[in-house]
Scaffold this motif. Structure first.
Motif, PDB file in Angstrom:
ATOM      1  N   ALA A   9       0.837  -1.204   0.000  1.00  0.00           N
ATOM      2  CA  ALA A   9       0.000   0.000   0.000  1.00  0.00           C
ATOM      3  C   ALA A   9       0.870   1.253   0.000  1.00  0.00           C
ATOM      4  O   ALA A   9       0.584   2.228  -0.722  1.00  0.00           O
ATOM      5  CB  ALA A   9      -0.919  -0.013   1.219  1.00  0.00           C
ATOM      6  N   ALA A  10       1.955   1.251   0.782  1.00  0.00           N
ATOM      7  CA  ALA A  10       2.860   2.405   0.830  1.00  0.00           C
ATOM      8  C   ALA A  10       3.561   2.592  -0.516  1.00  0.00           C
ATOM      9  O   ALA A  10       3.745   3.727  -0.982  1.00  0.00           O
ATOM     10  CB  ALA A  10       3.884   2.217   1.943  1.00  0.00           C
ATOM     11  N   SER A  11       3.949   1.491  -1.157  1.00  0.00           N
ATOM     12  CA  SER A  11       4.620   1.577  -2.449  1.00  0.00           C
ATOM     13  C   SER A  11       3.670   2.096  -3.526  1.00  0.00           C
ATOM     14  O   SER A  11       4.068   2.891  -4.389  1.00  0.00           O
ATOM     15  CB  SER A  11       5.164   0.199  -2.848  1.00  0.00           C
ATOM     16  N   THR A  12       2.427   1.649  -3.477  1.00  0.00           N
ATOM     17  CA  THR A  12       1.439   2.126  -4.441  1.00  0.00           C
ATOM     18  C   THR A  12       1.207   3.618  -4.283  1.00  0.00           C
ATOM     19  O   THR A  12       1.136   4.365  -5.269  1.00  0.00           O
ATOM     20  CB  THR A  12       0.106   1.359  -4.259  1.00  0.00           C
ATOM     21  N   GLU A  13       1.113   4.068  -3.030  1.00  0.00           N
ATOM     22  CA  GLU A  13       0.909   5.499  -2.784  1.00  0.00           C
ATOM     23  C   GLU A  13       2.127   6.305  -3.224  1.00  0.00           C
ATOM     24  O   GLU A  13       1.988   7.425  -3.747  1.00  0.00           O
ATOM     25  CB  GLU A  13       0.631   5.744  -1.300  1.00  0.00           C
ATOM     26  N   ALA A  14       3.331   5.744  -3.060  1.00  0.00           N
ATOM     27  CA  ALA A  14       4.534   6.442  -3.519  1.00  0.00           C
ATOM     28  C   ALA A  14       4.507   6.600  -5.040  1.00  0.00           C
ATOM     29  O   ALA A  14       4.905   7.642  -5.579  1.00  0.00           O
ATOM     30  CB  ALA A  14       5.782   5.667  -3.090  1.00  0.00           C
ATOM     31  N   MET A  15       4.009   5.597  -5.761  1.00  0.00           N
ATOM     32  CA  MET A  15       3.900   5.704  -7.210  1.00  0.00           C
ATOM     33  C   MET A  15       2.878   6.772  -7.601  1.00  0.00           C
ATOM     34  O   MET A  15       3.097   7.559  -8.524  1.00  0.00           O
ATOM     35  CB  MET A  15       3.515   4.346  -7.805  1.00  0.00           C
ATOM     36  N   ARG A  16       1.753   6.820  -6.874  1.00  0.00           N
ATOM     37  CA  ARG A  16       0.755   7.860  -7.153  1.00  0.00           C
ATOM     38  C   ARG A  16       1.349   9.246  -6.926  1.00  0.00           C
ATOM     39  O   ARG A  16       1.102  10.187  -7.698  1.00  0.00           O
ATOM     40  CB  ARG A  16      -0.460   7.669  -6.253  1.00  0.00           C
ATOM     41  N   ARG A  17       2.146   9.364  -5.867  1.00  0.00           N
ATOM     42  CA  ARG A  17       2.742  10.662  -5.542  1.00  0.00           C
ATOM     43  C   ARG A  17       3.732  11.100  -6.610  1.00  0.00           C
ATOM     44  O   ARG A  17       3.741  12.269  -7.026  1.00  0.00           O
ATOM     45  CB  ARG A  17       3.436  10.589  -4.177  1.00  0.00           C
ATOM     46  N   VAL A  18       4.559  10.165  -7.081  1.00  0.00           N
ATOM     47  CA  VAL A  18       5.504  10.481  -8.148  1.00  0.00           C
ATOM     48  C   VAL A  18       4.757  10.948  -9.395  1.00  0.00           C
ATOM     49  O   VAL A  18       5.149  11.922 -10.051  1.00  0.00           O
ATOM     50  CB  VAL A  18       6.384   9.247  -8.461  1.00  0.00           C
TER      51      VAL A  18
END
Length: 528
Positions: free
Chosen positions: A409-418
């Motif tokens: 979930a944290a990795s997915t959110e990091a991709m959304r943020r990028v």
């Protein structure tokens, strides 16, 4: 098909390698049955509507420079079976965290002019690198896609290079991508293009061999582009199936193989999960990852102990986390260079590549991940309704995080943020989102174990004579009549068909060798 119990060859798995292997055998006059566990062929070449109606998403692979350049694929003439390639206006763009960007245009001179405007001398260096590629292209691709060792293609490559050039190329083959970029270019742009392309594999920027991979994919991009099949990746798989069936082959989908039948040290057929058995009169070819093939379908009792030990050291490439979006309009990029690019690399600068790789190596969530993104409607307008964009993005992560819900979930959110930092406001334009976690990827294609999309690491210790295990780097296996036709075999991952083609050639060659031995035995008996 229910009553059919035998064929000359049984091909297990309908990915591109399995389909190519099946075509080669059918063209040689063999009766070939291809068994695919899923309801459609394609393996990691598949398309579906998973975000919103009318938005077509390539579930795994999407851009195909290797297929466009592959002599194996080219010689199948798939255009006669409905395949049509589409190209985005730009090949690939790297967007840096500060909003600056470097792009590869479809025209080499235009790319060189762009690079020259960013750093003096880089345009000339780019064209010089491309000239080197142009000289080596054909013998190099022949060598890469031939069974190991590639004697004829290797000799041709050696003649083209000469003794000094051969040493220089050998150095390139083991050079890290980061170092290659530093040696060749003054500015960060072309360095990022090479390193970003290297990281389409699981090779970090400081790894030996990553320079060759980055150079190869970058030069292919400038040469043949990053094309996509019109209508979706599935169109490529469907064209391969059509070509196989036109050659007289038969496909059964929804037919999962439970085991390979081995008698007297030879593969003689397969057993399906429903208990049905299919005999293979001549050969079994497996478009299956090597660990699953040998430990599950064959059984280690049929293998030499040394081979079992070598397989125990098999290393998977990094898991993949993929996010698919239906976007209500063109992506609002900060960087004009990203507009019109089919493939976009974003999230990192030169040091960021290393930081992201370090996170994968140490089992940490990358807070600033390297993200590979595809603008599919930009490349092929049929992928979504007019005025919208079908987009996907993926990143690699540590094996230890592949099934960690919190980390995913944290990795997915990091991709959304990028994505949002590179294209402010894009979140508000997302009509629908679909996330493919590593477990989802494996569930959709059992060959992609743990979300690893290349059937094994691309590191040098598992290439050539070390792929899939220490040996000859060839499709022959310790079980007579069984041939490895998947990307676990040399030359590895990528949609080029070479693994399947090499397996088919090995099966045909083995048949000829058997006939020659029988003929010699008959003559000996006659004369003796």
């Amino acid at each position: 098909m229910a009553g059919r119990l035998s064929a000359d060859a049984v091909v297990v798995g309908g990915g591109p390698n399995g389909l190519v292997a099946a075509i080669a055998l059918a063209d040689a006059g063999w009766e070939v049955l291809l068994l695919e566990a899923n309801d459609t062929v394609g393996g990691a070449v598949r398309t579906a509507e998973v975000t919103a109606p009318g938005f077509r998403t390539d579930l795994f692979s999407a851009f195909y420079p290797l297929a466009a350049a592959s002599p194996v694929i080219r010689d199948l003439h798939l255009e006669a079976h409905g395949l049509r390639w589409e190209h985005a206006p730009r090949v690939v763009t790297h967007v840096f965290p500060d909003g600056s960007a470097t792009t590869m245009e479809r025209d080499a001179e235009a790319t060189a002019a762009h690079l020259e405007s960013q750093a003096a001398g880089d345009g000339e260096a780019w064209l010089a690198m491309l000239e080197q590629w142009s000289r080596l292209r054909d013998p190099l691709l022949d060598a890469l896609f031939s069974p190991f060792p590639p004697v004829r293609a290797g000799l041709s490559l050696g003649r083209q290079l000469g003794s000094r050039g051969l040493l220089d190329f050998a150095r390139l083959a083991v050079l890290p991508a980061r170092r290659l970029g530093e040696e060749q270019f003054a500015g960060p742009g072309p360095r990022a293009l090479i390193t970003g392309n290297a990281m389409h594999s699981d090779l970090p920027p400081d790894a030996a061999g990553s320079g060759l991979f980055g150079w190869l994919l970058t030069m292919l991009g400038q040469d043949v582009g990053f094309p996509v099949p019109s209508g979706g990746a599935q169109s490529l798989a469907d064209a391969l199936r059509s070509r196989f069936e036109a050659a007289g082959g038969t496909v059964r989908t929804g037919a999962r193989v439970a085991s390979v039948d081995v008698r007297g040290g030879r593969a003689v057929g397969v057993r399906l999960t429903d208990g049905e058995r299919v005999a293979a009169r001549r050969a079994v070819l497996a478009d299956v990852d090597a660990p699953s093939l040998f430990t599950q379908l064959v059984g280690t009792e049929h293998l030499p102990a040394s081979y079992v030990d070598a397989l125990a050291r098999f290393q998977w490439d990094h898991p993949t986390l993929k996010v698919n979006w239906a976007v209500d309009g063109p992506v609002p990029w900060r960087s004009p260079e990203a507009v019109g690019a089919g493939t976009v690399h974003l999230g990192v600068d030169d040091n960021g590549f290393v930081d992201h790789s370090a996170a994968m190596s140490t089992g940490r969530v990358s807070t600033a991940p390297f993200v590979l993104l595809g603008q599919m409607t930009t490349a092929d307008p049929s992928r979504s309704p007019a005025g919208t964009e079908s987009v996907w993005a993926y990143s690699h992560l540590s094996h230890s995080l592949a099934h960690d819900d919190e980390a995913l979930a944290a990795s997915t959110e990091a991709m959304r943020r990028v994505m949002e930092e590179a294209a402010p406001g894009v979140r508000d334009m997302v009509l629908a989102e679909h996330v493919q976690r590593p477990g989802d990827i494996e569930a959709a294609n059992s060959n992609l174990v743990g979300g690893a999309i290349n059937s094994g690491t691309a590191h040098l210790h598992q290439q050539l004579v070390f792929r899939p295990a220490t040996g000859l780097g060839r499709p022959e296996t310790p079980v007579a009549g069984l041939f490895l036709a998947s990307a676990s075999a040399h030359p590895g991952g990528g949609v080029h068909g070479a693994c399947g083609w090499n397996a088919a050639r090995a099966a045909l060659g083995s048949e000829k060798a058997v006939r020659r031995r029988l003929a010699r035995t008959a003559w000996s008996r006659l004369l003796g």
